[in-house]
Design an enzyme around this catalytic site. Structure first.
Site, PDB file in Angstrom:
ATOM      1  N   GLU A   1      -0.841 -24.210  -3.340  1.00 32.92           N
ATOM      2  CA  GLU A   1       0.480 -23.622  -3.079  1.00 32.92           C
ATOM      3  C   GLU A   1       1.532 -24.689  -2.800  1.00 32.92           C
ATOM      4  O   GLU A   1       1.636 -25.168  -1.678  1.00 32.92           O
ATOM      5  CB  GLU A   1       0.412 -22.658  -1.887  1.00 32.92           C
ATOM      6  CG  GLU A   1       1.768 -22.009  -1.584  1.00 32.92           C
ATOM      7  CD  GLU A   1       1.768 -21.119  -0.342  1.00 32.92           C
ATOM      8  OE1 GLU A   1       0.784 -21.135   0.421  1.00 32.92           O
ATOM      9  OE2 GLU A   1       2.773 -20.430  -0.132  1.00 32.92           O
TER      10      GLU A   1
ATOM     11  N   LYS B   1      -0.519 -20.748  -6.451  1.00 31.24           N
ATOM     12  CA  LYS B   1       0.385 -19.883  -5.683  1.00 31.24           C
ATOM     13  C   LYS B   1       1.759 -20.522  -5.753  1.00 31.24           C
ATOM     14  O   LYS B   1       1.977 -21.603  -5.200  1.00 31.24           O
ATOM     15  CB  LYS B   1      -0.093 -19.735  -4.240  1.00 31.24           C
ATOM     16  CG  LYS B   1       0.857 -18.906  -3.372  1.00 31.24           C
ATOM     17  CD  LYS B   1       0.154 -18.339  -2.154  1.00 31.24           C
ATOM     18  CE  LYS B   1       1.124 -17.615  -1.239  1.00 31.24           C
ATOM     19  NZ  LYS B   1       0.441 -16.813  -0.215  1.00 31.24           N
TER      20      LYS B   1
HETATM   21  P1  13P Z   1       5.216 -15.216   2.410  1.00 28.28           P
HETATM   22  O1  13P Z   1       4.933 -14.234   1.281  1.00 28.28           O
HETATM   23  O2  13P Z   1       5.651 -14.558   3.682  1.00 28.28           O
HETATM   24  O3  13P Z   1       6.092 -16.344   1.956  1.00 28.28           O
HETATM   25  O4  13P Z   1       3.816 -15.858   2.804  1.00 28.28           O
HETATM   26  C1  13P Z   1       2.934 -16.214   1.838  1.00 28.28           C
HETATM   27  C2  13P Z   1       2.165 -17.388   2.281  1.00 28.28           C
HETATM   28  O5  13P Z   1       0.974 -17.328   2.408  1.00 28.28           O
HETATM   29  C3  13P Z   1       2.890 -18.624   2.537  1.00 28.28           C
HETATM   30  O6  13P Z   1       1.990 -19.658   2.669  1.00 28.28           O
END
Ligand code: 13P
Length: 336
Positions: free
Chosen positions: A177, A219
């Site tokens: 991510e 992600k």
């Molecule tokens: P949000 O969808 O609230 O941005 O959180 C997702 C997430 O896991 C961020 O690391």
């Protein structure tokens, strides 16, 4: 888990019409979320809240997996059943956040680098024993004056690649991510350029570290205007820019891409995902891994009467899952 099994898990995470619920808020973040709705931040309240979410009847119809936090993966329902067992019985894959948070990057004021590689091999082994099948690591890229630096991007993607390689060694599917923050007054073109540079660096680093893309999930953050930008890109522009950016940078062999909500409203997060899927077919399934956009309505209701609103809050989270599941198919329609 073998390579083939990791591929199967990655594919199951992005099965048609299904996505991920992120409930991996760290101790600091869940306190912030509870403070905002007046819930005391005790271990029992955190446990009860996560039980409400994870046991929502019908959740698995639209939810393939849930990302847990270290405390949560060790917790059980009030009746004493481990959350991971409840999840597996329902067909929800347990995931675990394994990074130790984004810390100031020395020498680069205002920029962050995610920590957590030291001792990670041992922690992953333990999480596998606790039932995790995938793991998440979040890197944070900030847009600002002269930011991000290439040093910040490369330090973060290097860490993501080392983490991903360790995950696959341990038999866990890495969810990588790199979040480009929405904070700031930059325009959507700037977000596009930064996201493109970040993803290029990320897939270069994954290649250098022998990470098997077939067993990896991305992600991603969407390409959007900065929160304070006076000119906000509309739905179609966000969808088209995000798809163009991903098609230019993400190999087609990746089993799937899920998005974070990043502070978007519930409706925007759903509408954007839906609009992107309506532009398909794409090389990969596009689904969701929302935290706030899955939870905020349910948290709000639950906070007003934790016992009394338990079932009603569960219904809301399942509705959010259904809407986002439909958006993952491009079949969501805004309520009249
Ligand atoms: P949000 O969808 O609230 O941005 O959180 C997702 C997430 O896991 C961020 O690391």
């Amino acid at each position: 888990m073998s390579i083939d099994q990791m591929e199967a898990v990655a594919q199951a995470m992005v099965a048609p019409g299904k996505g991920i619920i992120a409930i991996d808020e760290s101790s600091g973040t869940i306190k912030k979320r509870f403070d905002a709705v007046g819930v005391p931040d005790s271990e029992e309240n955190r446990r009860a809240y996560r039980e409400m979410l994870l046991t929502a009847p019908g959740l698995a119809q639209h939810i393939s997996g849930a990302i847990l936090y270290d405390e949560t993966i060790r917790q059980s329902s009030k009746a004493g059943v481990p959350f991971t067992k409840i999840m597996k019985d329902a067909g929800i894959i347990p995931g675990i956040k394994v990074d130790m948070g984004a810390k100031p990057l020395a020498g680069f004021p205002g920029e962050l680098v995610t920590e957590g590689l030291d001792g990670l091999r041992g922690r992953l082994e333990e999480y596998v024993k606790l039932g995790a099948e995938f793991a998440k690591w979040r890197a944070v890229i900030t847009i600002g004056e002269d930011m991000p630096s290439s040093t910040c991007i490369d330090a973060n993607t290097h860490a993501l690649a080392r983490y991903a390689a360790l995950c696959q060694e341990a038999g866990l599917v890495p969810m990588v991510e790199p979040e480009v923050l929405m904070d700031g007054d930059h325009d959507i073109e700037t977000c596009f350029e930064v996201t493109e540079a970040t993803l290029r660096s990320l897939f270069g680093a994954l290649y250098e570290h022998n990470v098997m893309l077939e067993g990896t999930i991305l992600k991603a953050s969407m390409v959007v205007s900065g929160k304070d930008c006076p000119e906000q890109a509309d739905l179609e522009e966000v969808a088209e820019s995000t798809i163009l950016c991903l098609k230019s940078t993400v190999p087609a062999v990746l089993p799937g891409i899920v998005f974070l909500s990043g502070g978007q409203s519930d409706e925007d997060a759903t509408a954007h995902l839906n609009a992107m899927n309506r532009l398909g077919p794409h090389p990969w399934p596009l689904s969701f891994s929302y935290g706030r956009a899955m939870q905020q309505a349910a948290l709000h209701l639950w906070s007003k009467d934790m016992a009394g609103n338990f079932g009603a809050a569960q219904k809301i989270v399942v509705e959010r899952a259904r809407d986002n599941g439909l958006a993952a198919l491009g079949q969501w329609k805004k309520a009249a």
